[in-house]
Design a protein around this motif. Structure first.
Motif, PDB file in Angstrom:
ATOM      1  N   HIS A 193      11.033  53.196  52.442  1.00  0.00           N
ATOM      2  CA  HIS A 193      12.045  54.220  52.174  1.00  0.00           C
ATOM      3  C   HIS A 193      11.862  55.442  53.075  1.00  0.00           C
ATOM      4  CE1 HIS A 193      12.174  51.867  48.410  1.00  0.00           C
ATOM      5  NE2 HIS A 193      13.426  52.250  48.350  1.00  0.00           N
ATOM      6  N   LYS A 194      10.775  55.492  53.785  1.00  0.00           N
ATOM      7  CA  LYS A 194      10.457  56.674  54.593  1.00  0.00           C
ATOM      8  C   LYS A 194      11.245  56.766  55.903  1.00  0.00           C
ATOM      9  CE  LYS A 194       6.513  59.014  56.766  1.00  0.00           C
ATOM     10  NZ  LYS A 194       5.054  58.953  57.027  1.00  0.00           N
ATOM     11  N   PRO A 195      11.412  55.703  56.693  1.00  0.00           N
ATOM     12  CA  PRO A 195      12.064  55.845  58.010  1.00  0.00           C
ATOM     13  C   PRO A 195      13.496  56.358  57.911  1.00  0.00           C
ATOM     14  CG  PRO A 195      10.889  53.760  57.878  1.00  0.00           C
ATOM     15  CD  PRO A 195      10.885  54.339  56.502  1.00  0.00           C
ATOM     16  N   LYS A 196      13.925  57.011  58.956  1.00  0.00           N
ATOM     17  CA  LYS A 196      15.275  57.595  58.979  1.00  0.00           C
ATOM     18  C   LYS A 196      16.351  56.535  59.160  1.00  0.00           C
ATOM     19  CE  LYS A 196      14.709  58.680  63.887  1.00  0.00           C
ATOM     20  NZ  LYS A 196      14.666  59.756  64.887  1.00  0.00           N
ATOM     21  N   THR A 197      15.972  55.322  59.585  1.00  0.00           N
ATOM     22  CA  THR A 197      16.936  54.233  59.763  1.00  0.00           C
ATOM     23  C   THR A 197      17.081  53.403  58.494  1.00  0.00           C
ATOM     24  OG1 THR A 197      15.153  52.884  60.696  1.00  0.00           O
ATOM     25  CG2 THR A 197      16.576  54.068  62.253  1.00  0.00           C
ATOM     26  N   LEU A 198      16.802  53.989  57.345  1.00  0.00           N
ATOM     27  CA  LEU A 198      16.842  53.274  56.074  1.00  0.00           C
ATOM     28  C   LEU A 198      18.183  52.606  55.820  1.00  0.00           C
ATOM     29  CD1 LEU A 198      15.708  52.675  53.182  1.00  0.00           C
ATOM     30  CD2 LEU A 198      16.594  54.920  52.520  1.00  0.00           C
ATOM     31  N   GLY A 199      19.264  53.243  56.233  1.00  0.00           N
ATOM     32  CA  GLY A 199      20.597  52.716  55.934  1.00  0.00           C
ATOM     33  C   GLY A 199      20.856  51.333  56.498  1.00  0.00           C
ATOM     34  N   ILE A 200      20.136  50.944  57.559  1.00  0.00           N
ATOM     35  CA  ILE A 200      20.376  49.648  58.189  1.00  0.00           C
ATOM     36  C   ILE A 200      19.905  48.508  57.292  1.00  0.00           C
ATOM     37  CG2 ILE A 200      19.770  48.214  60.177  1.00  0.00           C
ATOM     38  CD1 ILE A 200      19.574  50.758  61.838  1.00  0.00           C
ATOM     39  N   TYR A 201      18.848  48.755  56.502  1.00  0.00           N
ATOM     40  CA  TYR A 201      18.289  47.671  55.690  1.00  0.00           C
ATOM     41  C   TYR A 201      18.206  48.047  54.209  1.00  0.00           C
ATOM     42  CZ  TYR A 201      14.109  50.575  56.462  1.00  0.00           C
ATOM     43  OH  TYR A 201      13.233  51.615  56.547  1.00  0.00           O
ATOM     44  N   LEU A 202      18.930  49.071  53.772  1.00  0.00           N
ATOM     45  CA  LEU A 202      18.838  49.536  52.392  1.00  0.00           C
ATOM     46  C   LEU A 202      19.243  48.449  51.404  1.00  0.00           C
ATOM     47  CD1 LEU A 202      18.453  51.840  50.316  1.00  0.00           C
ATOM     48  CD2 LEU A 202      20.871  52.373  50.632  1.00  0.00           C
ATOM     49  N   GLN A 203      20.314  47.729  51.688  1.00  0.00           N
ATOM     50  CA  GLN A 203      20.790  46.708  50.759  1.00  0.00           C
ATOM     51  C   GLN A 203      19.733  45.635  50.518  1.00  0.00           C
ATOM     52  OE1 GLN A 203      24.423  44.850  52.048  1.00  0.00           O
ATOM     53  NE2 GLN A 203      24.460  43.396  50.364  1.00  0.00           N
ATOM     54  N   GLN A 210      22.461  62.330  53.776  1.00  0.00           N
ATOM     55  CA  GLN A 210      22.851  60.923  53.831  1.00  0.00           C
ATOM     56  C   GLN A 210      21.823  60.036  53.136  1.00  0.00           C
ATOM     57  OE1 GLN A 210      23.807  59.556  57.776  1.00  0.00           O
ATOM     58  NE2 GLN A 210      25.199  61.243  58.190  1.00  0.00           N
ATOM     59  N   LYS A 211      20.535  60.293  53.390  1.00  0.00           N
ATOM     60  CA  LYS A 211      19.500  59.503  52.734  1.00  0.00           C
ATOM     61  C   LYS A 211      19.462  59.784  51.235  1.00  0.00           C
ATOM     62  CE  LYS A 211      15.483  58.499  54.262  1.00  0.00           C
ATOM     63  NZ  LYS A 211      14.093  58.551  54.769  1.00  0.00           N
ATOM     64  N   GLU A 212      19.793  61.009  50.849  1.00  0.00           N
ATOM     65  CA  GLU A 212      19.800  61.344  49.423  1.00  0.00           C
ATOM     66  C   GLU A 212      20.875  60.546  48.687  1.00  0.00           C
ATOM     67  OE1 GLU A 212      18.796  65.443  47.006  1.00  0.00           O
ATOM     68  OE2 GLU A 212      19.813  65.537  48.945  1.00  0.00           O
ATOM     69  N   VAL A 213      22.027  60.370  49.315  1.00  0.00           N
ATOM     70  CA  VAL A 213      23.081  59.534  48.726  1.00  0.00           C
ATOM     71  C   VAL A 213      22.598  58.093  48.606  1.00  0.00           C
ATOM     72  CG1 VAL A 213      25.399  58.625  49.096  1.00  0.00           C
ATOM     73  CG2 VAL A 213      24.947  61.032  49.530  1.00  0.00           C
ATOM     74  N   MET A 214      21.893  57.593  49.626  1.00  0.00           N
ATOM     75  CA  MET A 214      21.354  56.226  49.568  1.00  0.00           C
ATOM     76  C   MET A 214      20.340  56.077  48.438  1.00  0.00           C
ATOM     77  SD  MET A 214      20.644  55.479  53.577  1.00  0.00           S
ATOM     78  CE  MET A 214      21.672  56.238  54.810  1.00  0.00           C
ATOM     79  N   PHE A 215      19.479  57.055  48.292  1.00  0.00           N
ATOM     80  CA  PHE A 215      18.475  56.992  47.221  1.00  0.00           C
ATOM     81  C   PHE A 215      19.145  56.964  45.851  1.00  0.00           C
ATOM     82  CE2 PHE A 215      13.940  57.891  48.515  1.00  0.00           C
ATOM     83  CZ  PHE A 215      14.111  57.526  49.836  1.00  0.00           C
ATOM     84  N   LEU A 216      20.199  57.749  45.675  1.00  0.00           N
ATOM     85  CA  LEU A 216      20.908  57.753  44.397  1.00  0.00           C
ATOM     86  C   LEU A 216      21.557  56.396  44.124  1.00  0.00           C
ATOM     87  CD1 LEU A 216      22.497  61.311  44.617  1.00  0.00           C
ATOM     88  CD2 LEU A 216      20.840  60.549  42.903  1.00  0.00           C
ATOM     89  N   SER A 217      22.082  55.754  45.173  1.00  0.00           N
ATOM     90  CA  SER A 217      22.668  54.421  45.003  1.00  0.00           C
ATOM     91  C   SER A 217      21.608  53.410  44.584  1.00  0.00           C
ATOM     92  CB  SER A 217      23.346  53.975  46.305  1.00  0.00           C
ATOM     93  OG  SER A 217      24.373  54.861  46.675  1.00  0.00           O
ATOM     94  N   GLU A 218      20.457  53.460  45.244  1.00  0.00           N
ATOM     95  CA  GLU A 218      19.379  52.536  44.872  1.00  0.00           C
ATOM     96  C   GLU A 218      18.861  52.844  43.476  1.00  0.00           C
ATOM     97  OE1 GLU A 218      15.051  50.903  46.506  1.00  0.00           O
ATOM     98  OE2 GLU A 218      16.094  52.506  47.577  1.00  0.00           O
ATOM     99  N   LEU A 219      18.773  54.137  43.148  1.00  0.00           N
ATOM    100  CA  LEU A 219      18.291  54.536  41.831  1.00  0.00           C
ATOM    101  C   LEU A 219      19.176  53.966  40.727  1.00  0.00           C
ATOM    102  CD1 LEU A 219      16.368  56.222  40.087  1.00  0.00           C
ATOM    103  CD2 LEU A 219      17.913  58.166  40.434  1.00  0.00           C
ATOM    104  N   GLU A 220      20.478  53.952  40.935  1.00  0.00           N
ATOM    105  CA  GLU A 220      21.381  53.400  39.927  1.00  0.00           C
ATOM    106  C   GLU A 220      21.096  51.918  39.693  1.00  0.00           C
ATOM    107  OE1 GLU A 220      26.166  53.064  38.930  1.00  0.00           O
ATOM    108  OE2 GLU A 220      25.499  53.996  40.803  1.00  0.00           O
ATOM    109  N   GLU A 221      20.872  51.154  40.766  1.00  0.00           N
ATOM    110  CA  GLU A 221      20.570  49.727  40.599  1.00  0.00           C
ATOM    111  C   GLU A 221      19.229  49.520  39.907  1.00  0.00           C
ATOM    112  OE1 GLU A 221      21.383  46.960  43.686  1.00  0.00           O
ATOM    113  OE2 GLU A 221      22.739  48.320  44.758  1.00  0.00           O
ATOM    114  N   ILE A 222      18.268  50.402  40.193  1.00  0.00           N
ATOM    115  CA  ILE A 222      16.969  50.290  39.528  1.00  0.00           C
ATOM    116  C   ILE A 222      17.097  50.608  38.044  1.00  0.00           C
ATOM    117  CG2 ILE A 222      14.660  51.315  39.399  1.00  0.00           C
ATOM    118  CD1 ILE A 222      14.777  51.627  42.454  1.00  0.00           C
ATOM    119  N   LEU A 223      17.878  51.640  37.713  1.00  0.00           N
ATOM    120  CA  LEU A 223      18.067  52.003  36.308  1.00  0.00           C
ATOM    121  C   LEU A 223      18.769  50.889  35.538  1.00  0.00           C
ATOM    122  CD1 LEU A 223      19.063  55.781  36.584  1.00  0.00           C
ATOM    123  CD2 LEU A 223      16.927  54.827  35.702  1.00  0.00           C
TER     124      LEU A 223
END
Length: 509
Positions: A302-312, A346-359
């Motif tokens: 989750h640390k690299p700035k290119t997280l969006g490429i492999y977030l899914q 942008q990464k904060e929005v991604m983290f919130l999306s992942e957080l919803e799936e985890i919840l």
């Protein structure tokens, strides 16, 4: 029948056959010769001979070493040789394909490239047919040819890694040699999947070194190549169980090198996609090795700035762990909070999306261990001045599972979220955020109006107290500023009030 047929040929062994006239056999699959009785019948007469076949044969002998044509002429078709000689012809074709051409000039060696392509197609067809089990020489020659064609060094990446956003993918680069590479990958895939391949013999040649070099190819800039590698790696993991621990360790090293050293790799998404399938196959209860894979390898991704490429793909891997062992949810959420971005919206929005799936995969009992810091962070996101972050945080309450989690823990969660909603209602600039804020406040009131009123009252008291403290601070700042412009000098008269100490006797009594 074959004895009668061979008796008409010059008395030479098939293995050293120089008398078979290949000018009667056009290259590729265009030949329609078939054995019938004591003769070979063809659809075309001997005087209609392709000059290209002769040229290709002559060119091949000039380009390829003479050792290539030791056991059987590689341009022969499998249907034109006896079954006993087919594996020898297969090895001959493999040796024929060990020559790698330069594709930087598309017009260079075009006939030879077409000839190699046709031979590769013949090899794929033979493996796909699965007529007989592969011998060890066949497996050895196959791995050798595949290694020569696929394993190569990539040119240095000259494109800047700082350009673009976290979710922006660069324009892919396509390998000009893909016309041959694709066929070699197809051959490798069918070779591994074939029931003719004995795993006990295959693991001797598809060994750790072979797998490591195969994993290195995931850094290719050609997305077609990475897609082929993804399927092949999955098949190797499934067929060769003895290599599974090594593959997991090697992939973990790739991830760690990417996170902590290079910060750049082209195939992280594809490797994670394979790993998602691997994780779904983990047996229960999870081994400690597998849990360490989650904490030390997946969470740091989750640390690299290119997280969006492999977030899914990363989110899928993480949720697979939680679904297998729900007790891991608290640790995963704490790890997510540890890597929470503070400067990238942008990464904060991604983290919130992942957080919803985890919840969605988390139950109430597991939420207890991380509830306070989690909703404290969500409250900060609700008050974000970036409207996308605030909207994404407020949209968590569109999820029924999140609503149920909050309803069951509203005594602890509502005092953290309601003040953030009140601050938004009073000062946020975006109308869409204000509308969502009002909707969530209405939902809270319907859930527990008494608790909402108590939280509002406490918020107003805290606001009033903060206002008084701010007013007191401003007064002191004004006094300090005034004192700085009017310093105390030695001629200034000071009023000193004497302090009278009580008599000792009176104090003692």
């Amino acid at each position: 029948m074959w004895k009668q047929f061979l008796s008409k040929l010059p008395h030479k062994s098939f293995h050293s056959d120089a008398s078979l006239d290949l000018t009667h056999l056009p290259p590729g699959n265009n030949g329609t010769g078939s054995v019938n009785g004591n003769s070979i019948h063809r659809t075309s007469s001997d005087n209609v001979v392709s000059s290209r076949s002769t040229t290709m044969k002559r060119t091949a002998s000039a380009i390829f070493p003479s050792s290539v044509v030791t056991s059987a002429e590689p341009l022969l078709l499998f249907k034109d040789v006896p079954n006993a000689e087919k594996q020898n012809l297969f090895i001959s074709k493999l040796n024929f394909c060990c020559h790698v051409f330069d594709f930087s000039d598309p017009n260079k060696n075009s006939p030879e490239k077409d000839m190699k392509r046709q031979v590769l197609l013949d090899l794929i067809g033979y493996v796909d047919a699965g007529t007989s089990r592969f011998t060890e020489p066949v497996i050895s020659a196959s791995c050798k040819m595949i290694a020569i064609n696929l394993f190569r060094a990539f040119p240095p990446n000259t494109r800047s890694s700082n350009g673009g956003g976290e979710t922006e993918e660069e324009v892919p680069v396509f390998d000009p040699a893909w016309t041959h590479l694709q066929l070699v990958y197809d051959l490798l895939l069918k070779f591994i999947e074939s029931s003719s391949l004995d795993g006990k013999i295959g693991k001797k040649y598809i060994d750790h070194s072979f797998i490591m070099r195969l994993l290195d190819l995931f850094d290719s800039e050609d997305p077609r190549e990475r897609d082929c590698l993804k399927t092949i790696l999955h098949r190797i993991y499934g067929k060769f169980m003895v290599h599974r621990p090594f593959i997991r360790k090697a992939v973990s090293n790739i991830f760690c090198r990417f996170v902590f050293e290079t910060d750049r790799h082209n195939g992280i998404a594809e490797i994670l996609e394979v790993f998602g399938s691997v994780i779904s196959g983990f047996a229960l209860p999870l081994k400690e090795e597998h849990k360490l894979l989650l904490w030390r390898v997946l969470m740091p991704l989750h640390k690299p700035k290119t997280l969006g490429i492999y977030l899914q793909q990363l989110t899928y891997c993480v949720t697979q762990f939680i679904e297998k062992e729900p007790k891991l949810a608290s640790s995963v959420i704490k790890g997510l909070l540890r890597y929470w971005p503070v400067t990238s919206s942008q990464k904060e929005v991604m983290f919130l999306s992942e957080l919803e799936e985890i919840l969605e995969a988390t139950n109430t009992a597991e939420l207890q261990g991380c509830m306070i810091p989690l909703f404290h962070r969500i409250g900060f996101c609700i008050n974000s001045s970036h409207f996308q972050v605030a909207e994404r945080a407020l949209s968590l309450w569109n999820n029924n599972h999140v609503i149920n989690l909050m309803a069951q823990n509203r005594q602890a969660i509502m005092p953290l979220i309601l003040p953030a909603l009140e601050r938004n209602h009073q000062s946020h600039w975006n109308q869409a955020v204000l509308n969502l804020t009002q909707n969530v406040k209405k939902m809270f009131s319907e859930m527990d109006e008494e608790l909402v009123l108590a939280c509002k009252k406490k918020f107003e008291e805290e606001k009033k107290q903060k206002t008084m403290e701010e007013k007191r601070r401003l007064i002191w700042e004004h006094m300090e500023t005034s004192a700085a412009f009017h310093p105390v000098t030695r001629n200034t008269t000071l009023l000193v009030v004497p302090v009278v100490a009580p008599p000792i006797a009176a104090a003692l009594t």
